[in-house]
Scaffold this motif. Structure first.
Motif, PDB file in Angstrom:
ATOM      1  N   PHE A 111      45.957  57.640  23.506  1.00  9.60           N
ATOM      2  CA  PHE A 111      46.256  58.724  24.443  1.00  9.60           C
ATOM      3  C   PHE A 111      47.739  58.701  24.827  1.00  9.60           C
ATOM      4  CE2 PHE A 111      45.191  60.460  28.871  1.00  9.60           C
ATOM      5  CZ  PHE A 111      44.915  61.728  28.426  1.00  9.60           C
ATOM      6  N   ALA A 112      48.243  57.519  25.186  1.00  8.13           N
ATOM      7  CA  ALA A 112      49.627  57.377  25.640  1.00  8.13           C
ATOM      8  C   ALA A 112      50.621  57.567  24.498  1.00  8.13           C
ATOM      9  CB  ALA A 112      49.815  56.010  26.296  1.00  8.13           C
ATOM     10  N   SER A 113      50.327  56.990  23.338  1.00  7.20           N
ATOM     11  CA  SER A 113      51.279  57.108  22.231  1.00  7.20           C
ATOM     12  C   SER A 113      51.381  58.559  21.738  1.00  7.20           C
ATOM     13  CB  SER A 113      50.917  56.154  21.096  1.00  7.20           C
ATOM     14  OG  SER A 113      49.639  56.414  20.597  1.00  7.20           O
ATOM     15  N   THR A 114      50.284  59.284  21.761  1.00  5.73           N
ATOM     16  CA  THR A 114      50.325  60.704  21.397  1.00  5.73           C
ATOM     17  C   THR A 114      51.162  61.492  22.405  1.00  5.73           C
ATOM     18  OG1 THR A 114      48.155  60.583  20.332  1.00  5.73           O
ATOM     19  CG2 THR A 114      48.920  62.772  20.987  1.00  5.73           C
ATOM     20  N   SER A 115      50.959  61.224  23.684  1.00  6.00           N
ATOM     21  CA  SER A 115      51.719  61.890  24.734  1.00  6.00           C
ATOM     22  C   SER A 115      53.207  61.589  24.607  1.00  6.00           C
ATOM     23  CB  SER A 115      51.198  61.452  26.105  1.00  6.00           C
ATOM     24  OG  SER A 115      51.941  62.035  27.138  1.00  6.00           O
ATOM     25  N   TRP A 116      53.525  60.321  24.354  1.00  5.48           N
ATOM     26  CA  TRP A 116      54.920  59.894  24.196  1.00  5.48           C
ATOM     27  C   TRP A 116      55.562  60.605  23.000  1.00  5.48           C
ATOM     28  CZ3 TRP A 116      57.116  55.208  26.598  1.00  5.48           C
ATOM     29  CH2 TRP A 116      58.428  54.992  26.222  1.00  5.48           C
ATOM     30  N   ALA A 117      54.852  60.623  21.881  1.00  6.65           N
ATOM     31  CA  ALA A 117      55.385  61.248  20.663  1.00  6.65           C
ATOM     32  C   ALA A 117      55.637  62.745  20.850  1.00  6.65           C
ATOM     33  CB  ALA A 117      54.426  61.017  19.494  1.00  6.65           C
TER      34      ALA A 117
END
Length: 164
Positions: A111-117
């Motif tokens: 969830f976080a890595s997708t948001s960051w990307a």
């Protein structure tokens, strides 16, 4: 040694995050005064207070577990002796807690890595980045998982909670 380190980590995080409650309350009071006394509401206070509350709420899971501040249903275990309670607690961690914490950690990372990307931002009056809060979910899951390990070690070593 490991138990004390994990307990200490969650204690420090809990105390630091608790300061957010003061900042959170200050922002809400500031916005209420501006809104109702001066008829000049802020455009940013609602979004900022939501973000701070999210950090505050999510990052205190490990701290709450460390201090036994979570909900427990002791209807069955209260009748067991100390040994039976320890076995029930161990089974609860192995069957329920660790699978939940692992799913929480892995899914929040995705969830976080997708948001960051994507550079995700809020859609409110001001566009604040969302990924720091989503990364906090991942950190919180890690802290919760670590505290679960400490709690299981306490059960295995037959130690009471290490309070400071």
């Amino acid at each position: 040694m490991i138990v004390r380190a994990i307990d200490g980590l969650n204690e420090v995080v809990g105390r630091i995050v608790s300061v957010l409650a003061i900042i959170f309350a200050g922002i809400i009071i500031y916005d209420v005064v501006l809104r109702y006394v001066f008829s000049e509401p802020t455009r940013w206070a609602f979004d900022v207070s939501k973000q701070l509350f999210g950090f505050y709420f999510i990052l205190l899971g490990g701290y709450a577990l460390r201090h036994n501040a979570h909900v427990r249903v002791d209807i069955l275990t209260e009748r067991l002796g100390r040994g039976g309670q320890r076995v029930a607690d161990l089974l609860g961690y192995v069957i329920f807690f660790f699978p939940f914490a692992w799913v929480f950690l892995t899914r929040s990372w995705d969830f976080a890595s997708t948001s960051w990307a994507q550079g995700e931002v809020t859609y409110g009056a001001i566009q604040m980045p969302v990924y720091p809060l989503k990364m906090a979910m991942c950190v919180a899951a890690g802290l919760l998982l670590l505290q679960g390990v400490a709690e299981v070690l306490k059960i295995i070593l037959d130690r009471q909670e290490v309070s400071e």
